[in-house]
Design a protein around this motif. Structure first.
Motif, short mmCIF file in Angstrom:
data_model
loop_
_atom_site.label_atom_id
_atom_site.label_comp_id
_atom_site.label_asym_id
_atom_site.label_seq_id
_atom_site.Cartn_x
_atom_site.Cartn_y
_atom_site.Cartn_z
N UNK A 1 -3.40 5.10 12.85
CA UNK A 1 -2.49 4.27 13.63
C UNK A 1 -1.76 3.24 12.76
N UNK A 2 -0.46 3.17 12.93
CA UNK A 2 0.36 2.21 12.20
C UNK A 2 0.83 2.69 10.84
N UNK A 3 0.58 3.97 10.52
CA UNK A 3 0.92 4.43 9.16
C UNK A 3 2.43 4.36 8.89
N UNK A 4 3.24 4.53 9.91
CA UNK A 4 4.70 4.47 9.69
C UNK A 4 5.12 3.06 9.28
N UNK A 5 4.52 2.04 9.87
CA UNK A 5 4.84 0.66 9.50
C UNK A 5 4.42 0.37 8.06
N UNK A 6 3.25 0.85 7.67
CA UNK A 6 2.78 0.64 6.30
C UNK A 6 3.72 1.32 5.31
N UNK A 7 4.19 2.51 5.65
CA UNK A 7 5.12 3.22 4.77
C UNK A 7 6.42 2.45 4.61
N UNK A 8 6.94 1.92 5.71
CA UNK A 8 8.16 1.12 5.63
C UNK A 8 7.94 -0.13 4.79
N UNK A 9 6.81 -0.78 4.97
CA UNK A 9 6.50 -2.01 4.25
C UNK A 9 6.37 -1.75 2.75
N UNK A 10 5.83 -0.59 2.39
CA UNK A 10 5.62 -0.24 0.98
C UNK A 10 6.89 0.22 0.28
N UNK A 11 7.80 0.80 1.02
CA UNK A 11 8.94 1.50 0.42
C UNK A 11 9.69 0.61 -0.57
N UNK A 12 9.78 1.09 -1.83
CA UNK A 12 10.55 0.40 -2.85
C UNK A 12 9.89 -0.82 -3.46
N UNK A 13 8.62 -1.07 -3.15
CA UNK A 13 7.93 -2.25 -3.68
C UNK A 13 7.21 -1.93 -4.98
N UNK A 14 6.64 -2.96 -5.58
CA UNK A 14 5.77 -2.79 -6.75
C UNK A 14 4.32 -2.72 -6.26
N UNK A 15 3.61 -1.68 -6.65
CA UNK A 15 2.22 -1.53 -6.24
C UNK A 15 1.35 -1.53 -7.50
N UNK A 16 0.45 -2.49 -7.57
CA UNK A 16 -0.47 -2.60 -8.70
C UNK A 16 -1.82 -2.02 -8.28
N UNK A 17 -2.27 -1.04 -9.03
CA UNK A 17 -3.59 -0.44 -8.81
C UNK A 17 -4.48 -0.87 -9.97
N UNK A 18 -5.25 -1.92 -9.73
CA UNK A 18 -6.08 -2.51 -10.79
C UNK A 18 -7.49 -1.93 -10.72
N UNK A 19 -8.10 -1.78 -11.89
CA UNK A 19 -9.47 -1.26 -12.00
C UNK A 19 -9.59 0.11 -11.31
N UNK A 20 -8.65 0.98 -11.57
CA UNK A 20 -8.58 2.26 -10.86
C UNK A 20 -9.75 3.18 -11.22
N UNK A 21 -10.36 2.93 -12.36
CA UNK A 21 -11.47 3.79 -12.80
C UNK A 21 -12.70 3.68 -11.90
N UNK A 22 -12.81 2.63 -11.10
CA UNK A 22 -14.04 2.38 -10.34
C UNK A 22 -14.23 3.35 -9.18
N UNK A 23 -13.19 4.09 -8.82
CA UNK A 23 -13.29 4.98 -7.67
C UNK A 23 -13.87 6.33 -8.09
N UNK A 24 -14.70 6.90 -7.23
CA UNK A 24 -15.30 8.19 -7.54
C UNK A 24 -15.33 9.03 -6.28
N UNK A 25 -15.53 10.32 -6.47
CA UNK A 25 -15.68 11.27 -5.36
C UNK A 25 -14.53 11.14 -4.36
N UNK A 26 -14.85 10.88 -3.08
CA UNK A 26 -13.83 10.82 -2.04
C UNK A 26 -12.81 9.71 -2.30
#
Length: 723
Positions: free
Chosen positions: A340-365
């Protein structure tokens, strides 16, 4: 006929806002959102959609419900015993608008509360068509008695009206049903637009105008670009961010200045992601203290607790348009799972800067999720900046290829000679836990601050209980911190850890408590700005351990370079959940021993030995975008359970039995303070033993004594079966 000023959009409990007031506020909001989103919206059509979206609230069913008018006689009960969705009734006014705008207006209005089909409550328009043969008649009940309110509002907005007969209104709703039934796969930006405006106006009501003016600002990041922040101590501060390539990949040691560098690379509004609640709390405080924009937001389950002193900040957290938003990737996951609300999140994100910090910490799913989020962000034309202290080469190459290769990615790493200046830990391998108490005695005799980390909450709790019983440690300041504390208490514990135990340099706390001991889990692994003198830790995956080590000897000064602090790593044995034994054995083997220095320049090679291939979990079945096309029908969304299934995240909550009454009587904010997050798989093994409330977050009630909880956090104890 009552006057328009008595036709409500919100109940008295929510301010008693009139339909006209709410419509004015949503219209004002949508004009801004339609202008500011990086999408080519027709602003005039968007405005008309906002005017139209809630006119169906004038329907007598809605007014009876919102004014709490109860049916008296049995015949009256039968008369009003049907499902009413105000957004369906709103679209009976379509004949007042040009026919060529109808499809866009339907997109804006019909799904702004519900998925048009497969709605969890069965109240989407297609769900109702299948189950209610009186759908149209019910939604036009007493049409001639209430349509005048809609016309009055339309006239006030200078929309030319004409009388709409019952048959015309019925024909319009027939058109709406047919339009929805013919919907193809895809997503509707118009639905996201109306939702974001409606949510904002509903949150701020009469203060909507004053808060709209702060939305969609480009953050002032001049603090991070200040020449005076350049220092040899932070080598990334010496590297220029002036590069025309769109994306960024930075691999650099903890304390090298990654945060500043990633923010300096940002050009527009910023979404800053970190893996853990504690880390994003710290980052929010850090950025908010130096970025002058009013709208710096924090988004996670306890964000409203952290911002408790400012009611406006509490309300803003989940809404669109922030200058900077700090969050975990799980808050972005709706864009790949279609919740729910994914369309709003997509609009909000469009064209922005997204920083993914410490990306190595994620595993599996979670790793699979983050990789899919990166693909979605590329489709949304985001500038993606990835920072990490450590990353397997196979994962690095995967991300590099996703982002378009070397032509699109500015790659930054540190020279080996600079990496040598970040050597700060001597590693001691322990065969088992039997030596811990002796190490602690020596450390406390030297007035040290010691961090002890276990891989599970149960192990941390058991160790803390054992230490409490030791006479030698009776007067040592100590703390236990993990994820199973009440949300409100967890925030206080994090604050206490950073100020009292670590020391915040203030007159009150100075360099912190010495000696002291903090027993914890992975919650302190990333981005908590603490610096202890010694660590004792269970073995974990190598990349995670390197992050843990970063909480020891963290403060980097001219005097600390070349100085080393001890880290004791316990050999893996027995059950090693939540990790895999083969990964832990490989990680343990890569560590030096006998207090040999762990060389930063060797870490990449060691990590590649532990992770020779990229392992990820299959989540394709949950994705809304596969094989270059959308797999979800427009104006629909998936149930949140899909997200929970895919990520196995902490999807359930518990409360203490002593809080049961307060929880039942409390408001949402009071309930949030009492909730203790827990993984559903953990609680599901015991769920038959505990009561589950039917209010709020449907928490399980745990019969734990308050004094036990205060010391150890949640323990899944059962009721005493003895009389």
């Amino acid at each position: 006929m009552i006057p328009l000023t008595e036709i409500l959009a919100k109940s008295k409990n929510y301010g008693g806002l009139t339909l006209l007031e709410h419509t004015q506020q949503v219209t004002e909001a949508i004009e801004l959102f339609a202008t500011k989103y990086s999408f080519n919206f027709n602003i005039d059509v968007a405005r008309r959609g906002a005017i139209l979206h809630d006119l169906g609230k004038a329907h007598p069913y809605f007014q009876r419900k919102i004014k709490d008018i109860n049916s008296g006689s049995l015949s009256e009960i039968r008369e009003w015993n049907f499902v009413h969705r105000h957004e369906i009734s709103s679209l009976a006014f379509l004949p007042c608008f040009p026919k060529e705008e109808w499809n866009s207006l339907i997109d804006l209005v019909i799904g702004h509360h519900k998925s048009i089909e497969n709605d969890p409550s069965g109240r989407g328009i297609i769900d109702l068509v299948e189950n209610d043969r009186m759908l149209i008649d019910n939604h036009l009940k007493d049409w001639n008695d209430w349509k005048g309110y809609g016309f009055e509002i339309l006239n006030l907005f200078k929309i030319k009206t004409k009388d709409i007969s019952y048959e015309e209104a019925k024909s319009a709703l027939d058109y709406v049903i047919g339009f929805c039934e013919r919907k193809n796969n895809g997503y509707s930006p118009l639905r996201g637009l109306l939702k974001s405006a409606d949510h904002f106006a509903s949150a701020f009501t009469h203060n909507t105008s004053s808060h709209l003016k702060y939305l969609f600002e480009t953050p002032d990041l001049s603090f991070f670009r200040d020449e005076e922040r350049k220092s040899d101590l932070y080598p990334l501060s010496q590297i220029s961010t002036d590069d025309s390539r769109k994306h960024t990949l930075v691999v650099a040691s903890t304390g090298a200045g990654k945060t500043d560098f990633l923010l300096r690379r940002s050009e527009g509004r910023v979404f800053y992601t970190l893996p853990y609640q504690a880390s994003i709390n710290s980052m929010w405080e850090r950025i908010k203290s130096v970025v002058p924009n009013k709208d710096i937001r924090l988004l996670h389950a306890t964000s409203r607790i952290v911002t408790k002193n400012n009611i406006d900040e509490q309300i803003l957290q989940p809404l669109a348009g922030s200058a900077v938003k700090i969050l975990t990737p799980h808050q972005l996951a709706s864009i790949i799972f279609g919740t729910s609300g994914f369309e709003t999140v997509m609009l909000d994100l469009h064209g922005t800067d997204v920083i993914l910090d410490e990306i190595h910490t994620y595993s599996d799913f979670s790793r699979s999720m983050v990789l899919e989020i990166v693909k979605a962000l590329i489709r949304l034309d985001c500038r993606i900046h990835i920072g990490t202290a450590t990353m397997p080469t196979v994962l690095y190459n995967e991300l590099l290829n996703m982002l378009g290769g070397k032509e699109q990615v500015y790659e930054v790493s540190l020279a080996k000679e600079i990496l040598d200046t970040f050597d700060r830990h001597r590693i001691d391998k322990l065969e088992d836990e039997s030596m811990i108490e002796g190490i602690l005695r020596d450390a406390f005799a030297n007035n040290e601050k010691v961090l002890v980390i276990f891989n599970t909450i149960k192990k941390a709790q058991d160790f803390y209980k054992k230490i409490e019983e030791e006479e030698d440690f009776r007067f040592i300041s100590k703390m236990l911190i993990h994820s199973r504390f009440k949300r409100g208490d967890r925030v206080e514990l994090e604050t206490k850890l950073k100020s009292e135990f670590n020391g915040d340099g203030s007159e009150l706390f100075g360099n912190g408590l010495m000696p002291c001991m903090v027993v914890s889990t992975q919650v302190v692994e990333v981005s908590l700005d603490i610096s202890f003198d010694r660590m004792i830790t269970q073995c974990a995956p190598l990349d995670g351990m390197i992050q843990r080590f970063g909480r020891v000897n963290r403060k980097r000064t001219i005097d600390t370079i070349g100085k080393f602090k001890p880290v004791h790593v316990i050999k893996p044995s027995g059950s090693v959940l939540p990790y895999k034994m083969e990964i832990l054995k490989a990680s343990f083997d890569q560590l030096p021993s006998e207090f040999e220095v762990l060389k930063e320049r060797s870490l990449q090679e060691k990590i590649d030995v532990v992770y020779p291939i990229l392992e990820s979990k299959e989540i394709d079945v949950h994705l809304i975008y596969k094989n270059d096309r959308y797999q979800i029908k427009e104006l629909t969304n998936n149930k949140k359970a899909v997200l929970v299934d895919a990520l196995e995240i902490e999807s359930s909550t518990c409360i203490l039995e002593t809080d049961r009454g307060k929880y039942l009587d409390g408001n949402w904010e009071e309930r949030l303070q009492m909730e203790i997050p827990i993984n559903y798989r953990t609680i599901s093994r015991h769920e038959s033993k505990f009561e589950q409330l039917e209010v709020g977050s449907y928490p399980f009630v745990i019969p734990q004594q308050e004094f036990e909880y205060q010391k150890y956090g949640l323990q899944l104890v059962e009721h005493d079966n003895f009389i």
